[in-house]
Structures are given as structure tokens and as C-alpha cells.
Design an enzyme around this catalytic site. Structure first.
Site, PDB file in Angstrom:
ATOM      1  CG  PHE A   9      -0.405   0.420   2.505  1.00 52.69           C
ATOM      2  CD1 PHE A   9      -0.657   1.699   3.003  1.00 52.69           C
ATOM      3  CD2 PHE A   9       0.363  -0.442   3.283  1.00 52.69           C
ATOM      4  CE1 PHE A   9      -0.143   2.097   4.231  1.00 52.69           C
ATOM      5  CE2 PHE A   9       0.873  -0.045   4.511  1.00 52.69           C
ATOM      6  CZ  PHE A   9       0.617   1.234   4.986  1.00 52.69           C
ATOM      7  CE  LYS A  10       3.622   1.467   4.726  1.00 51.33           C
ATOM      8  NZ  LYS A  10       4.746   1.130   5.516  1.00 51.33           N
ATOM      9  CG  ASP A  11       3.918   0.590  -4.525  1.00 49.78           C
ATOM     10  OD1 ASP A  11       5.064   1.051  -4.408  1.00 49.78           O
ATOM     11  OD2 ASP A  11       3.689  -0.619  -4.699  1.00 49.78           O
TER      12      ASP A  11
END
Length: 497
Positions: free
Chosen positions: A111-113
Site C-alpha cells: 500500500f505504500k505505493d
């Protein structure tokens, strides 16, 4: 109207959104927060037919008011493109009676993307707006996912360097390989002998070191952060909660105005704080359910109002949540203290000195939107196995923590509201933990054999992010003790030690 930002620890100075993004952390060690939370100026009826990129503009223009429409749309277009393996960017999957918001379709399959694809564009735009001549040094601590996503986002971005610290032995095999094989002349990766909290505290200390800042400025460098302490990380995360609600509405899964519960696997508190911000903007969210693993410092906080990091640090199969100091919680504390910077600063000082603080009964009232839950290692495994057996859906360990907590919350509270689970990483990123949860017999196989097995049983394509590290050469081998991080940064930058 321009929205300005303040530090959570002082009232003196305000900065623009672009200045807050550039600095990362306030000079007093506080985190930047908007003076007030904006409201959505587009209704759900309109939002439900919008693309992810269009939704991103609607949300982000409310927060980043000193960016022009052209600048912001350029950043969004550059971020949410073919780097993602689906046009939807953040698709919804119905799993049993819950909806999984899949946030792992970007370049590094976590999810950091969602935020780190856009942060380099926001940062370089902010540097131009503020006539910055120095090279920007991105300094980041990672519990596994932020590191790779930041490295991928900033690799070879002109005018930047990036240094990532991660805990040796405290991330999955795939997470480590993703970082140590990273290309880019401006990238550096350092394994520290310690845990994530040591890495995060070390980075914060470097940010707060005025002498070092002056020394680096003389050499043409200035620091910024890609951690979720940077408001440029947090704002893009608000977008996917707005988008998810609008898509549930478009798909006929909910009716207009119907409240949903949102469960988020939580470590540094940024992802669930973004959901709280979405609620404050007008998204009909009832409960924000904070899911912890065995490092349940946040669960205990929501139960008692006391935050206490003086406990054993547990290494689990959901390493991105192996955190005892949840930095972004400070933004919530500041809010429930009635934006009282002095009160917040006192609590943060107590955390630094004694490792604990307690909030007032009045402040606890401000937490009523939240509920907490946790999953043990055994319960996490059981959730992966059971979900796969019943539905054929395979989820990673972090998502399994959230799914378990979501299920237990529903049962305990007899709450029939529709439930959204933030699905934060691809199961391919944690293949060993996922496959052995499904069947212990897989434990004898190595990581890449398990990846192939996972492909067979799930039918999910093996992501490009996995294929490219199979035989990639190791490029980063540097290690240091936690108390040597400042010295290491100076060595990397070629500043005299």
C-alpha cells in the site's frame, strides 16, 4: 482559500502545504497538520463515476492549496499510470461478507505505493515552487514496505538522494531483496542492528540535529522524509477511502449515505489516520477499527487511554506492524487535545523520557470513532487458511490481522454494517508465511518455490516486482549499529565525519 499547516508541538509558525512537504518534520520535532480539515466539495453521486485519478484531484486540491491545478494534475497523472497493474489503481474484492480494498497493485506490491508513487512528484514540484537550490536528501526508516516504495519512487529523480534504514532480520526475505537489489545512482540502503523503533528514532534525531543541518546545507544538502510523518504521504492515502466508498455506491453494494466500518492493519498509524481524515471530510464511515498484531500497543491505548511502549518487542509474520512507537498517532493526539500544541508536546516528551503517557478522560471522548482489536500469530494463520478454504481468496499476513479483527468486532458488537478491510500487501510479498499458514507441509520449500506454488493455488499473476528480484544482483550491503546512523549518513553523502 489557502489551507496552512502547523506543527503539532508549537503554535508560532504556519507553513504552506508545499513547505510542509519539503520539510517533512517541523523544526521542533512535531508533525505538520492542516489548520482545519477540509470538507469534500463534490457529492458522492458525482464521485461514484470518477476514475481514481479524478478522485485524487478532488481530494488533494482541498489539502494542497498552494499547488496549481496544472501542477497537481501533472503529479497525479505521473503517479497513477501503468506502474499499477490495474486501471482501477485500488480495486475492491468481495471476500465473504467483507470488501477488501486492494492497495497492492503498484510497483512494489504494498500500500505504500499509493502515496510513494506521487510523493517524488509533489516534492520536486514543491522544491521548484520554493526556489530550493540544495539537493534534497530523503531520509527514511522502514519496517519493510516504505523503504522499497520510496526507493522505487525516488530512484534517479534529479536533485534528490535517498537513504533507507531497515532493521536487519526484521523484514521478510522478499522485502529485504527488494531493497538491497534497488537500482539508481542516488539510492543507499543500510541495515541497522536493532528494530524498527531504533531506526525511526535515529531518523527523527537526525532531523532534529540543527548542527548537522547547517553542516549539510554548507555542502548543498537538505533533509526531507518519505515516512508517513510527511504530510505528502498522508494526503494521498485519504484518496483511496473516498474512492472505495464511491465505488461501493456505484456497484450497488451500499445506498447513498449508508455508513460503513473500516478496518486497517496498523503500525505507524498513518493509514488509519487517513481513513479518519476521510471521515472528517464527509465520507460516511461509522467505526475506524484499528487492528494490531502481537505488538498491541495501540490496542491497549484504545482500551485504557494509556500509551506505553515499555514492553517486549515481538517479531511477527506481519513485520510492517512490528512497531511500538506509532508516530502518526501524534496527529490524532493533537486533534483530540483540541489542537493544544503545548499539551501534545508534554505528552510526546513523556513518551520520549518515560516511554509512556496517559490522556485525559476528556481526550478519550475524542476517540469514540475508533475501536481496537488484535490478532495473535495463531489467529492470523487461521484467518489466512480459513479464508482460502472457504473462498479461494489468498491474503497476506497484515491483511489477515485486519480481517480477523474485523470479523471478531462484528461478532462481539453484533454490528451488521458493511465492512471495508484495507488490504495492504500482496500475498507474494510474504509467500513463506502465507503458504505455511495454508499448509504446514510447505515449510520445507524456499521462498521462490513457494511463490510458484502460490501462483498455482491462487491463480493470481506473479507480480513483476517479484520476478525482477529472482536473480537480481545485490547492490547494497552496508550495515551499522543504531547509534551510528548519523555517522553513516555523513559517510554516504561524503561529508567529513
Amino acid at each position: 482559500m489557502e489551507l496552512v499547516y502547523r506543527s503539532t508541538r508549537s503554535t508560532e509558525k504556519t507553513v504552506t502545504a508545499s513547505q510542509a512537504i519539503l520539510k517533512g518534520l517541523a523544526d521542533d520535532g512535531g508533525l505538520f497538520v492542516p489548520e482545519q480539515l477540509p470538507k469534500l466539495d463534490v457529492d458522492m453521486e458525482t464521485l461514484k463515476s470518477m476514475t481514481y485519478q479524478e478522485t485524487a484531484y478532488v481530494v488533494m486540491k482541498q489539502f494542497l492549496t498552494d499547488f496549481t491545478e496544472e501542477e497537481l494534475k501533472h503529479c497525479i497523472k505521473s503517479a497513477y499510470d501503468e506502474k499499477f497493474d490495474t486501471e482501477e489503481i485500488a480495486p475492491l474484492a468481495k471476500v465473504g461478507d467483507t470488501y477488501h480494498l486492494e492497495l497492492f497493485h503498484g510497483a512494489t506490491i504494498a500500500f505504500k505505493d499509493m502515496a510513494l508513487s506521487i510523493l517524488p512528484h509533489l516534492l520536486t514540484t514543491a522544491a521548484k515552487k520554493n526556489h530550493v537550490k540544495n539537493e534534497i536528501v530523503i531520509l527514511t526508516a522502514t519496517s519493510g514496505d516504505t523503504g522499497k516504495a520510496a526507493l522505487a519512487g525516488f530512484a534517479d529523480v534529479p536533485g534528490t538522494k535517498i537513504i533507507v534504514f531497515y532493521p536487519k532480520g526484521g523484514v521478510s526475505k522478499v522485502q529485504e531483496l527488494q531493497m538491497v537489489t534497488q537500482k539508481g545512482d542516488n539510492t543507499s540502503v543500510v541495515a541497522i542492528h536493532g528494530n524498527f523503533d531504533n531506526a525511526q528514532s535515529g531518523v527523527k534525531e537526525i532531523f532534529e540535529d540543527k548542527e548537522l543541518a547547517e553542516e549539510l546545507a554548507a555542502c548543498g544538502y537538505q533533509f526531507s522524509s518519505a515516512n508517513s510523518i510527511n504530510i505528502g504521504r498522508l494526503v494521498p492515502q485519504v484518496v483511496y477511502y473516498v474512492y472505495a466508498y464511491a465505488k461501493l455506491l456505484e456497484n450497488g453494494e451500499i445506498s447513498e449515505g449508508e455508513e460503513i466500518n473500516v478496518t486497517v492493519p496498523t503500525g505507524n498509524f498513518g493509514n488509519i489516520l487517513a481513513a479518519y481524515y476521510a471521515k472528517q471530510m464527509g465520507v460516511p464511515i461509522a467505526k475506524l477499527i484499528c487492528a494490531s498484531n502481537e505488538n498491541k500497543v495501540l490496542f491497549d491505548f484504545f482500551q485504557t487511554g494509556r500509551y506505553d511502549r515499555n514492553r517486549e518487542f515481538v517479531l511477527t509474520s506481519s513485520p510492517s506492524m512490528d512497531i511500538l512507537i506509532s508516530s502518526n498517532l501524534e496527529r490524532l493526539i493533537y486533534t483530540i487535545a483540541g489542537q493544544d500544541a503545548q499539551k501534545n508536546a508534554e505528552l510526546m516528551q513523556a513518551l520520549k523520557e518515560k516511554g509512556a503517557y496517559e490522556i485525559t478522560a476528556e481526550m478519550q471522548e475524542g476517540l469514540k470513532d475508533f475501536a481496537g482489536g488484535y490478532a495473535t500469530e495463531a489467529q492470523t494463520k487461521e484467518m489466512i487458511r480459513e479464508t482460502y478454504q472457504k473462498t479461494g481468496y489468498v491474503m497476506d499476513t497484515h491483511t489477515a490481522v485486519a480481517a480477523y479483527v474485523c470479523r471478531e468486532y462484528k461478532k462481539k458488537n453484533k454490528d451488521a454494517k458493511k465492512a471495508l478491510v484495507a488490504s495492504t500487501a500482496s500475498p507474494y510479498k510474504f509467500a513463506h508465511s502465507v503458504m505455511t499458514a495454508i499448509d504446514e507441509a510447505y515449510s520445507k520449500k524456499d521462498e521462490f518455490e513457494l511463490i510458484d506454488e502460490l501462483h498455482k493455488i491462487s491463480g493470481m499473476e506473479i507480480p513483476a516486482a517479484i520476478e525482477e528480484i529472482r536473480n537480481a544482483p545485490i547492490r547494497h550491503t552496508r550495515e551499522c549499529d543504531a547509534d551510528q546512523m548519523k555517522k553513516t549518513v555523513k559517510e554516504i553523502l561524503g561529508v567529513e565525519v
